[in-house]
Design a protein around this motif. Structure first.
Motif, PDB file in Angstrom:
ATOM      1  N   LEU A   1      57.617  14.612  91.561  1.00  0.00           N
ATOM      2  CA  LEU A   1      59.028  15.115  91.413  1.00  0.00           C
ATOM      3  C   LEU A   1      59.514  14.912  89.943  1.00  0.00           C
ATOM      4  CD1 LEU A   1      61.734  15.799  92.720  1.00  0.00           C
ATOM      5  CD2 LEU A   1      62.231  13.597  93.040  1.00  0.00           C
ATOM      6  N   ILE A   2      59.968  15.840  89.247  1.00  0.00           N
ATOM      7  CA  ILE A   2      60.317  15.917  87.992  1.00  0.00           C
ATOM      8  C   ILE A   2      61.787  16.302  88.174  1.00  0.00           C
ATOM      9  CG2 ILE A   2      60.070  16.817  85.481  1.00  0.00           C
ATOM     10  CD1 ILE A   2      57.315  17.427  86.217  1.00  0.00           C
ATOM     11  N   SER A   3      62.709  15.434  87.330  1.00  0.00           N
ATOM     12  CA  SER A   3      64.159  15.748  87.339  1.00  0.00           C
ATOM     13  C   SER A   3      64.512  15.768  85.913  1.00  0.00           C
ATOM     14  CB  SER A   3      64.884  14.658  88.076  1.00  0.00           C
ATOM     15  OG  SER A   3      64.614  13.370  87.736  1.00  0.00           O
ATOM     16  N   GLY A   4      65.505  16.374  86.011  1.00  0.00           N
ATOM     17  CA  GLY A   4      66.306  16.521  84.286  1.00  0.00           C
ATOM     18  C   GLY A   4      68.041  16.153  84.574  1.00  0.00           C
ATOM     19  N   SER A   5      68.322  15.744  83.691  1.00  0.00           N
ATOM     20  CA  SER A   5      69.878  15.212  83.858  1.00  0.00           C
ATOM     21  C   SER A   5      70.866  15.466  82.713  1.00  0.00           C
ATOM     22  CB  SER A   5      69.910  14.011  84.382  1.00  0.00           C
ATOM     23  OG  SER A   5      71.369  13.295  84.157  1.00  0.00           O
ATOM     24  N   ALA A   6      72.072  15.256  82.815  1.00  0.00           N
ATOM     25  CA  ALA A   6      73.048  15.717  81.788  1.00  0.00           C
ATOM     26  C   ALA A   6      73.167  14.206  80.999  1.00  0.00           C
ATOM     27  CB  ALA A   6      74.250  15.584  82.319  1.00  0.00           C
ATOM     28  N   ASP A   7      72.088  13.408  81.509  1.00  0.00           N
ATOM     29  CA  ASP A   7      71.961  12.044  80.487  1.00  0.00           C
ATOM     30  C   ASP A   7      71.036  11.968  79.541  1.00  0.00           C
ATOM     31  OD1 ASP A   7      69.757  11.891  81.767  1.00  0.00           O
ATOM     32  OD2 ASP A   7      70.162  10.072  82.986  1.00  0.00           O
ATOM     33  N   LYS A   8      70.552  13.466  79.195  1.00  0.00           N
ATOM     34  CA  LYS A   8      69.558  13.886  78.272  1.00  0.00           C
ATOM     35  C   LYS A   8      68.152  13.307  78.715  1.00  0.00           C
ATOM     36  CE  LYS A   8      73.253  13.083  75.036  1.00  0.00           C
ATOM     37  NZ  LYS A   8      73.720  12.642  73.705  1.00  0.00           N
TER      38      LYS A   8
ATOM     39  N   ASP B   1      55.623   8.203 102.542  1.00  0.00           N
ATOM     40  CA  ASP B   1      56.502   9.457 102.930  1.00  0.00           C
ATOM     41  C   ASP B   1      57.912   9.145 102.340  1.00  0.00           C
ATOM     42  OD1 ASP B   1      57.173  11.997 104.508  1.00  0.00           O
ATOM     43  OD2 ASP B   1      57.811  10.588 105.799  1.00  0.00           O
ATOM     44  N   ALA B   2      58.584  10.446 101.577  1.00  0.00           N
ATOM     45  CA  ALA B   2      59.893  10.344 101.181  1.00  0.00           C
ATOM     46  C   ALA B   2      60.292   8.936 100.397  1.00  0.00           C
ATOM     47  CB  ALA B   2      60.958  10.525 102.269  1.00  0.00           C
ATOM     48  N   THR B   3      59.206   8.445  99.640  1.00  0.00           N
ATOM     49  CA  THR B   3      59.396   7.232  99.013  1.00  0.00           C
ATOM     50  C   THR B   3      58.689   7.789  97.380  1.00  0.00           C
ATOM     51  OG1 THR B   3      59.680   5.663 100.665  1.00  0.00           O
ATOM     52  CG2 THR B   3      59.308   4.703  98.401  1.00  0.00           C
ATOM     53  N   PHE B   4      59.603   7.616  96.590  1.00  0.00           N
ATOM     54  CA  PHE B   4      59.164   8.042  95.236  1.00  0.00           C
ATOM     55  C   PHE B   4      59.487   6.743  94.167  1.00  0.00           C
ATOM     56  CE2 PHE B   4      59.015  12.111  97.026  1.00  0.00           C
ATOM     57  CZ  PHE B   4      58.221  12.775  96.386  1.00  0.00           C
ATOM     58  N   VAL B   5      58.636   6.729  93.121  1.00  0.00           N
ATOM     59  CA  VAL B   5      59.006   5.795  92.196  1.00  0.00           C
ATOM     60  C   VAL B   5      58.782   6.341  90.703  1.00  0.00           C
ATOM     61  CG1 VAL B   5      58.071   3.715  93.259  1.00  0.00           C
ATOM     62  CG2 VAL B   5      56.703   4.849  92.069  1.00  0.00           C
ATOM     63  N   PRO B   6      59.884   5.873  89.697  1.00  0.00           N
ATOM     64  CA  PRO B   6      59.680   6.722  88.426  1.00  0.00           C
ATOM     65  C   PRO B   6      58.799   6.013  87.827  1.00  0.00           C
ATOM     66  CG  PRO B   6      61.761   5.083  88.731  1.00  0.00           C
ATOM     67  CD  PRO B   6      61.269   5.242  90.164  1.00  0.00           C
ATOM     68  N   VAL B   7      57.924   6.809  87.201  1.00  0.00           N
ATOM     69  CA  VAL B   7      56.977   6.254  86.281  1.00  0.00           C
ATOM     70  C   VAL B   7      56.855   6.684  84.797  1.00  0.00           C
ATOM     71  CG1 VAL B   7      55.217   6.304  88.256  1.00  0.00           C
ATOM     72  CG2 VAL B   7      55.440   8.322  86.907  1.00  0.00           C
ATOM     73  N   LYS B   8      57.802   7.892  84.304  1.00  0.00           N
ATOM     74  CA  LYS B   8      58.068   7.970  83.038  1.00  0.00           C
ATOM     75  C   LYS B   8      59.351   8.449  82.703  1.00  0.00           C
ATOM     76  CE  LYS B   8      53.873   7.629  81.559  1.00  0.00           C
ATOM     77  NZ  LYS B   8      53.567   6.480  80.325  1.00  0.00           N
ATOM     78  N   HIS B   9      60.217   7.928  81.612  1.00  0.00           N
ATOM     79  CA  HIS B   9      61.259   8.405  81.408  1.00  0.00           C
ATOM     80  C   HIS B   9      61.155   9.110  79.855  1.00  0.00           C
ATOM     81  CE1 HIS B   9      64.022   6.561  84.467  1.00  0.00           C
ATOM     82  NE2 HIS B   9      64.945   7.451  83.997  1.00  0.00           N
ATOM     83  N   LEU B  10      61.374  10.561  79.811  1.00  0.00           N
ATOM     84  CA  LEU B  10      61.268  11.065  78.642  1.00  0.00           C
ATOM     85  C   LEU B  10      62.629  11.453  77.959  1.00  0.00           C
ATOM     86  CD1 LEU B  10      58.776  13.846  80.119  1.00  0.00           C
ATOM     87  CD2 LEU B  10      58.270  11.638  79.079  1.00  0.00           C
ATOM     88  N   THR B  11      62.723  10.897  76.620  1.00  0.00           N
ATOM     89  CA  THR B  11      63.943  10.746  75.959  1.00  0.00           C
ATOM     90  C   THR B  11      63.997  11.646  74.582  1.00  0.00           C
ATOM     91  OG1 THR B  11      63.420   8.784  74.793  1.00  0.00           O
ATOM     92  CG2 THR B  11      64.707   8.601  76.903  1.00  0.00           C
ATOM     93  N   GLU B  12      63.162  12.777  74.713  1.00  0.00           N
ATOM     94  CA  GLU B  12      63.031  13.362  73.291  1.00  0.00           C
ATOM     95  C   GLU B  12      64.228  14.556  73.311  1.00  0.00           C
ATOM     96  OE1 GLU B  12      60.610  12.195  75.095  1.00  0.00           O
ATOM     97  OE2 GLU B  12      58.878  11.822  73.970  1.00  0.00           O
ATOM     98  N   HIS B  13      64.677  15.051  74.445  1.00  0.00           N
ATOM     99  CA  HIS B  13      65.940  16.048  74.265  1.00  0.00           C
ATOM    100  C   HIS B  13      67.151  15.366  73.725  1.00  0.00           C
ATOM    101  CE1 HIS B  13      64.162  19.575  75.833  1.00  0.00           C
ATOM    102  NE2 HIS B  13      63.558  19.190  76.846  1.00  0.00           N
TER     103      HIS B  13
END
Length: 798
Positions: A75-82, A92-104
């Motif tokens: 799952l890849i998500s993008g937000s107004a938090d840049k 099943d239906a359990t995801f963990v965040p592995v990367k936060h990309l802050t280049e924008h």
């Protein structure tokens, strides 16, 4: 030890065309700062499975896919938090965040993915397009590297991205946004360069999507582009030095009336074996307003033609197919009939469909509307048509307050999205699930607070400086009784059948339901009519019903306050209502009481505070009224022989910072109350027989305590009080207190994956009157747009 299970989540979808995606059984969509996961094809209609918290601002873009190399779902998500967040599915239906990309450096607007190449692209309001390489290993570890950052010129904001892998194995990226043309980038070595600009649209391009024309290895690619100019354009990417056969639609002389915008000028990209032509294929006309999304679906089989699904602000989904003559036509249209499109928001106008998605099998489609609710349709092969199915709904702004009906069968919530919603159980032989059953109030002001009065009334307060009292209509009462197996509580002949809102009005007017014969004979009018069969349903109402036919008629308006209403509480016997408003002086920081027979104010108003009163609560026997406020004090008002309340006691230094919430203990300990404040403390107080109050216990919290609630049921031990406390960070702790030595016997904290990601605004234990109860249930509302219902298999201290 106590354990809590999350039974129900209500969370509306973010109104952004890129904020949802459907892969296999799972649909992911942005809900506030969270990502909601839903299984639309699950026949038990559970609704939202879970909410993923990883962003600090509104989620604008979501992509969900299975990584071919590792088999893991990503799952890849993008937000107004840049930021862009990459999630890997653990179970099943359990995801963990592995990367936060802050280049924008600005809000993320759109994400495009090409799973078979491990490449994804992100577009943001910093007018840049960034291309990334994703590698997911078997151990679910992932590596993300930035391949290229492209500054869009002339400067515009990307709103749509589509990726494809051409027959030459080169990657091509189409980008559209706040300009009328579509930019095409082609991969040469490792870099992408601009190779073509596709012109023809006359407004912003909102959606782009690639598909193969068939499953043959040498088939052409089709690119669909949808725009705010109300048109969809199809573009053909053809390999080789020769142009493809001219599309029938483009060569039709009848189409020349549209002028040069339909010219079939070819764009050539690539060299040698990778040479492709891009030609205009077709113009799809049929929508009456902006088009937000366009999605292809290609059936299996070499000769299967692709279908295109478009969602528009004209409240419709359209399915486009190519007929035997090669013309693209609208084969199916779903949504609202044109006669209802001119209605106002108050009478249920949805403001259009923001998202339209195919199920992976193509047998189901869903759309997200302005109200944050999902509509669903499934294809019935026996009837050869699309049939409405049950969707899900929820608030689209911070939920400010919740309240249970006195019998515990219904839960109501009110929000800054200017709606009040009612949830109840749908009981079947094989399952029991919670659903939104009514939308009693659709308002023009942000709603701040509400309270149930008896079994069939509630009162709400908003930013409009007055309070409104509502009755439950017969139609909703009958629906709740039918679906929930509850007693019919609205047999009173005085109650109206339903309600509507006049155009440009804010007051829900009572109306009587008509039989079909009466409706046929009635004079046409601008007011909404409702037939007796409208809410005679064997399932929870669809969004159309909720928005138009489940309003509660307004009984009374209560005036007197000079500023926005901050809190309201009804006495347990239903005879009195206490209210307060935002205040910065003693004159306005008063508590007004209204009796519920004639709805007259019981004067004089109660004075004790100098700033806003934040919470009001009546004791279990209604002998005392407790108030807390921003001036850091709590005040007790006692009822005298004339049933009037007067100030009995006040503690100007109850907390060292403002007090945000208060709650009374159950009837067997009716002299005990709790307060929670911004000083990160929950304090338990005992009222003595001589009129004094002692501080019995102070419980520190990890963040400012925004809500406290004593459990009032019968599952706790006789000498034990159970207190729930919620904080500004979303933590919810349930504590068992021994009344013998005022020590903490046991504590339980709801685990991070289930608790809200925003401040807790209200905690309410479900009343246990007239019900066989073996488990305690706690409802939680939050600023993260969610309403959650937890069930405790075993209560702390039980």
């Amino acid at each position: 030890m106590a354990s809590a299970s999350l039974d129900f989540i209500a969370a509306g979808g973010n109104r952004h065309p890129c904020a949802a995606d459907w892969n296999e059984v799972l649909l992911a969509y942005g809900s506030g700062h969270n990502i909601a996961l839903w299984k639309p094809e699950n026949n038990n209609h559970k609704g939202v499975e879970t909410l993923l918290a990883g962003h600090t601002d509104i989620v604008n873009a979501v992509k969900l896919f299975r990584d071919p190399s590792s088999g893991k779902r990503v799952l890849i998500s993008g937000s107004a938090d840049k930021t862009v967040c990459v999630w890997i599915e653990k179970s099943d239906a359990t995801f963990v965040p592995v990367k936060h990309l802050t280049e924008h450096t600005a809000s993320i607007n759109v994400i495009g993915v090409l799973p078979e190449s491990g490449v994804f692209a992100t577009g943001a309001a910093d007018a840049t397009l960034k291309i990334w390489k994703l590698v997911v290993s078997e151990s679910a570890e992932s590596e993300v590297s930035l391949i290229q950052s492209i500054t869009l010129a002339p400067r515009y904001f990307p709103l749509a991205i589509a990726l494809a892998k051409l027959q030459s194995a080169q990657l091509v990226i189409a980008v559209g946004g706040t300009t009328a043309n579509i930019q095409v980038y082609l991969q040469e070595d490792n870099d992408f360069s601009l190779v073509a600009k596709l012109t023809g649209h006359e407004a912003w391009v909102r959606a782009l999507d690639f598909t193969r024309e068939s499953s043959k290895p040498d088939s052409d690619f089709l690119l669909a582009s949808a725009s705010q100019d109300k048109y969809i354009r199809l573009w053909r990417f053809h390999a080789g030095d020769q142009l493809p056969e001219v599309a029938a639609a483009a060569s039709d002389p009848a189409m020349t009336v549209f002028g040069r915008s339909l010219s079939n000028k070819a764009h050539w990209i690539g060299d040698g074996d990778s040479k492709h032509s891009i030609t205009f294929e077709a113009l799809l006309i049929g929508h009456e307003d902006w088009i937000y999304t366009a999605r292809w679906f290609t059936k299996t089989g070499q000769d299967a033609a692709p279908q295109l699904l478009t969602a528009s602000a004209d409240n419709s989904l359209a399915m486009w197919e190519r007929d035997a003559d090669g013309f693209w036509t609208c084969a199916t249209r779903l949504g609202e009939i044109s006669a209802q499109k001119g209605s106002t928001t108050a009478t249920g106008s949805t403001g259009g469909f923001w998202i339209g998605l195919w199920s992976p099998s193509g047998s189901k489609v869903v759309s997200l509307g302005r109200t944050g609710s999902w509509r669903a349709w499934s294809y019935d092969t026996t009837e050869d048509r699309w049939l409405r199915e049950l969707g899900i709904s929820g608030h689209v702004r911070a939920v400010k307050d919740i309240a249970w009906s006195n019998d515990g069968t219904q839960l109501m919530s009110t929000s800054s999205d200017q709606t009040t919603r009612l949830y109840s159980q749908w009981k079947r032989d094989d399952a029991t699930t919670w659903h939104e059953m009514a939308r009693p109030q659709i308002h023009g002001y942000d709603l701040n607070c509400l309270s149930a009065i008896g079994a069939t009334q509630f009162i709400s307060g908003a930013d409009e400086k007055l309070l409104r009292v509502f009755n439950k209509p017969k139609a909703v009462a009958q629906l709740l009784a039918k679906l929930g197996g509850t007693a019919q509580d609205a047999e009173d002949a005085d109650l109206p059948d339903a309600a509507n809102i006049p155009v440009l009005g804010l007051s829900n007017k009572a109306i009587n339901a008509l039989t079909p014969e009466e409706e046929a004979a009635a004079e046409p009018s601008e007011e909404t009519t409702i037939t007796k069969s409208t809410l005679d349903l064997d399932h929870p109402p669809f969004e159309d019903h909720l928005a138009r036919h489940t309003l509660f008629p307004e009984l009374e308006k209560l005036y007197g306050h000079g500023y926005e209403i901050s809190c309201v509480a009804a006495s347990h016997d239903g005879s009195l209502v206490a209210t307060a408003c935002r205040a910065s002086s003693i004159d306005h920081a008063v508590i007004r009481l209204y009796e519920t027979k004639e709805w007259r104010e019981a004067k004089p108003a109660l004075t004790a505070h100098s700033l806003t009163v934040t919470c009001l609560a009546f004791s279990a026997d209604d002998k005392y009224l407790l108030s807390v406020g921003r001036d850091r004090q709590w005040a007790l008002f006692s009822r005298n022989a004339h049933n009037a309340y007067a100030l009995a006691l006040a503690n100007p230094k109850g907390h060292s910072r403002m007090i945000l919430s208060c709650s009374w203990a159950p009837a067997h300990a009716s002299n005990i109350f709790a307060t929670g404040g911004r000083d990160k403390n929950v304090k338990v107080w005992a009222l003595n027989g001589d009129g004094t109050v002692d501080l019995k216990l102070s419980i520190p919290t990890s963040a400012p305590a925004t809500s406290v609630a004593f459990y009032t049921g019968n599952l706790a031990a006789s000498n034990t009080l159970v207190l729930a406390a919620g904080t500004e960070e979303g933590n919810v702790t349930v504590t068992a207190i021994d009344m013998g030595d005022w020590s903490i016997k046991e504590g339980y904290q709801i685990e991070q994956g289930m608790r809200p990601s925003g401040a807790v605004t209200a905690l309410r234990w479900r009343p246990e009157t007239a019900r066989e109860v073996e488990k305690a249930q706690l409802a939680i509302s939050s600023e993260d747009f969610s309403v959650r219902l937890f069930t405790f298999e075993k209560l702390v201290g039980a």
